[in-house]
Design a protein around this motif. Structure first.
Motif, PDB file in Angstrom:
ATOM      1  N   PHE A  17       0.452  -1.562   0.126  1.00 14.30           N
ATOM      2  CA  PHE A  17      -0.092   0.601  -0.344  1.00 14.30           C
ATOM      3  C   PHE A  17       0.601   1.096  -0.001  1.00 14.30           C
ATOM      4  O   PHE A  17       0.092   2.160  -0.430  1.00 14.30           O
ATOM      5  N   GLY A  40      -8.657   1.672  -3.424  1.00 18.38           N
ATOM      6  CA  GLY A  40      -7.609   0.969  -3.023  1.00 18.38           C
ATOM      7  C   GLY A  40      -7.208   0.552  -1.696  1.00 18.38           C
ATOM      8  O   GLY A  40      -7.621  -0.852  -1.419  1.00 18.38           O
ATOM      9  N   ILE A  41      -6.303   1.185  -1.052  1.00 18.86           N
ATOM     10  CA  ILE A  41      -6.200   0.851   0.668  1.00 18.86           C
ATOM     11  C   ILE A  41      -7.863   0.794   1.241  1.00 18.86           C
ATOM     12  O   ILE A  41      -8.565   1.493   0.836  1.00 18.86           O
ATOM     13  N   GLY A  42      -8.039  -0.582   1.759  1.00 15.42           N
ATOM     14  CA  GLY A  42      -9.618  -0.243   2.908  1.00 15.42           C
ATOM     15  C   GLY A  42      -8.954   0.612   3.498  1.00 15.42           C
ATOM     16  O   GLY A  42      -9.623   0.094   5.173  1.00 15.42           O
ATOM     17  N   LYS A 108      -3.387  -6.121  12.136  1.00 17.19           N
ATOM     18  CA  LYS A 108      -2.164  -5.857  12.066  1.00 17.19           C
ATOM     19  C   LYS A 108      -0.844  -6.270  12.890  1.00 17.19           C
ATOM     20  O   LYS A 108       0.202  -6.977  12.302  1.00 17.19           O
ATOM     21  N   TYR A 131      -3.346 -11.432   1.740  1.00 20.84           N
ATOM     22  CA  TYR A 131      -2.750 -10.268   3.108  1.00 20.84           C
ATOM     23  C   TYR A 131      -1.366  -9.582   2.864  1.00 20.84           C
ATOM     24  O   TYR A 131      -0.758 -10.800   4.123  1.00 20.84           O
ATOM     25  N   ASN A 176      -9.739 -10.814   2.758  1.00 17.07           N
ATOM     26  CA  ASN A 176      -9.350 -10.393   1.637  1.00 17.07           C
ATOM     27  C   ASN A 176      -8.286 -10.625   0.975  1.00 17.07           C
ATOM     28  O   ASN A 176      -6.627 -11.298   1.349  1.00 17.07           O
ATOM     29  N   TYR A 207     -13.340  -8.717   8.896  1.00 16.06           N
ATOM     30  CA  TYR A 207     -13.975  -8.356   8.279  1.00 16.06           C
ATOM     31  C   TYR A 207     -15.016  -9.308   8.866  1.00 16.06           C
ATOM     32  O   TYR A 207     -16.693  -9.148   8.066  1.00 16.06           O
ATOM     33  N   LYS A 237     -12.877  -1.573  10.919  1.00 15.91           N
ATOM     34  CA  LYS A 237     -13.547  -1.677   8.917  1.00 15.91           C
ATOM     35  C   LYS A 237     -15.325  -1.497   9.892  1.00 15.91           C
ATOM     36  O   LYS A 237     -16.165  -1.451   9.408  1.00 15.91           O
ATOM     37  N   TYR A 330     -14.990  -5.632   0.205  1.00 18.48           N
ATOM     38  CA  TYR A 330     -13.582  -5.283  -0.920  1.00 18.48           C
ATOM     39  C   TYR A 330     -15.019  -6.818  -2.561  1.00 18.48           C
ATOM     40  O   TYR A 330     -15.294  -7.461  -1.931  1.00 18.48           O
ATOM     41  N   ARG A 371      -8.962  -5.304  -6.644  1.00 19.93           N
ATOM     42  CA  ARG A 371      -9.332  -5.253  -6.007  1.00 19.93           C
ATOM     43  C   ARG A 371     -10.291  -3.744  -6.058  1.00 19.93           C
ATOM     44  O   ARG A 371      -9.227  -2.442  -6.234  1.00 19.93           O
TER      45      ARG A 371
HETATM   46  C1  MLT Z   1      -6.206  -2.973   2.761  1.00 26.61           C
HETATM   47  O1  MLT Z   1      -6.421  -2.380   2.392  1.00 26.61           O
HETATM   48  O2  MLT Z   1      -6.054  -4.716   2.263  1.00 26.61           O
HETATM   49  C2  MLT Z   1      -6.763  -3.092   4.396  1.00 26.61           C
HETATM   50  O3  MLT Z   1      -6.249  -1.420   4.687  1.00 26.61           O
HETATM   51  C3  MLT Z   1      -5.031  -3.154   4.824  1.00 26.61           C
HETATM   52  C4  MLT Z   1      -5.329  -3.024   6.504  1.00 26.61           C
HETATM   53  O4  MLT Z   1      -6.181  -3.393   7.075  1.00 26.61           O
HETATM   54  O5  MLT Z   1      -4.163  -2.913   6.758  1.00 26.61           O
END
Ligand code: MLT
Length: 393
Positions: A17, A40-42, A108, A131, A176, A207, A237, A330, A371
């Motif tokens: 990322f 892009g990034i979640g 994480k 991931y 993910n 998730y 999330k 996603y 994604r």
């Molecule tokens: C992702 O986009 O895969 C996540 O935001 C990464 C994360 O949660 O560290």
């Protein structure tokens, strides 16, 4: 001369990322007028729920008075939050002891830190695509990593293969990056496999709140999981804590390897290396489980689900294959016109000013896939999909 941890030489130069952010920033600098939409990034976009904000304000006020001020808290989390997590699991039919719950600054960190208590000679199995944290953290400590292929043929849900065993097995469901979710029978196969081989399952449930069908939301819904699995979960999330930082890890008291309790080792690790999550943040997290908090969190999840629907409706109209989006934020799609993942990334950025994540960044099996996240605003999601439609129709 001091030497360095040379395993870092085996890492890609930058984390996925960070690499994407770097490319997008370079594009923006060269095209200052471009209105880039980031999918892009979640990272979430809705603010913290009002119940969380209220609880945090109250906690801030407590910190202002000597009688209610808090200094160091318990490293493993305050009882009020552990009890709330315990109650949340009870609703899923899972009974936990408070001592099995460890409050942390997010999934994480714990997914990386847990490796401190596992042998360096352990072998590791991850799915591909994956991931990147699972892979990079193990590379940092020099462990051997094996990949279970997740493909369209197996619905991106690889099952245990007796020829592919490992000491540490990572599963992420809802997944993910693919959004695929294991059912109970499939998870039971993994639990049995781990128990037979005395492996440890590291189950990432970040998730779980997005599951809308009758599918498992915790590994402990599966019989036998408490003797083989550690579960990681997060408020990021679910309740918008990506910047606020709070999560929890469950290490069952029944999880024993080499006649040693993993729960005790993790407690030892945390009390030594971690000072706990700030009181104010934990009060906010506890409010997520109040009736008001649960209602508000559900509204936010529904909001993101509607975004997912906007994305999948557009892909349907374009005849593009995808999975995910239903039980996950996603959407995992096949790159159109046989483009590879990074070519599609560039194409989408240049032609539509929309950012997604190239599937290849999650592993070789992700090549040719892409994604998109449902975490943007309605307005921007709709705008991004209008742009996507107009360049691909
Ligand atoms: C992702 O986009 O895969 C996540 O935001 C990464 C994360 O949660 O560290």
């Amino acid at each position: 001369m001091a030497t360095i941890n040379q395993h870092y030489w085996n890492l890609k130069e930058s984390y996925l990322f960070s690499e994407i952010a770097h490319r997008v920033n370079a594009y923006q600098a060269a095209h200052p007028d471009a209105h880039i939409i980031r999918m892009g990034i979640g990272d979430v976009t809705l603010p913290l729920p009002p119940a969380v904000i209220e609880a945090m304000h109250k906690a801030v006020d407590e910190m202002a008075h000597a009688e209610t001020f808090r200094g160091y808290g318990p490293e493993q989390g305050y009882d009020f939050l552990k009890d709330a997590v315990k109650g949340y699991y009870e609703k899923k039919g899972v009974e936990l002891q408070p001592d099995e719950i460890f409050i942390s600054d997010g999934a994480k960190s714990d997914l990386g830190n847990i490796l401190d208590i596992l042998g360096l000679d352990n072998t590791v199995l991850v799915t591909d695509p994956v991931y990147p944290v699972y892979v990079d953290t193990n590379k940092m400590s020099g462990r051997s990593i094996f990949f279970a292929q997740a493909t369209e043929q197996n619905g991106f849900l690889p099952l245990p293969d007796p020829h592919l065993t490992a000491d540490i097995i990572y599963l992420c469901s809802p997944n993910n990056p693919t959004g695929a979710v294991y059912n109970r029978e499939q998870l039971k196969m993994w639990v049995d496999f781990a128990n037979q081989n005395e492996s440890i399952l590291l189950f990432d449930a970040a998730y779980e709140a997005f599951v809308s069908e009758d599918l498992p939301r915790s590994i402990y819904e599966i019989e036998g999981a408490k003797t083989c699995a550690i579960e990681f979960c997060s408020f990021s999330k679910t309740a918008g804590f990506t910047g606020t930082r709070c999560g929890y890890t469950v290490v069952p008291l029944d999880l024993i390897r080499q006649e040693t309790s993993l729960n005790k080792l993790w407690l030892r690790r945390q009390t030594t290396k971690f000072n706990g999550v700030p009181y104010i943040v934990q009060r906010g997290a506890a409010a997520v489980f109040s009736p008001e908090g649960q209602k508000q969190v559900q509204e936010n999840i529904d909001y993101y689900r509607r975004n997912a629907k906007v994305i999948t409706d557009t892909l349907d109209k374009l005849g593009i294959w995808y999975t995910g989006g239903k039980n996950s934020p996603y959407i995992w799609l096949k790159c159109p016109r046989s483009m590879d993942s990074w070519s599609f990334f560039d194409f989408l950025l240049e032609k539509a000013n929309v950012v997604g994540t190239p599937g290849q960044g999650f592993g070789q099996c992700g090549e040719g896939y892409f994604r998109l996240t449902a975490f943007s605003s309605h307005e921007l999601t709709q705008k991004a999909m209008d742009r996507l439609y107009s360049i691909l129709r």
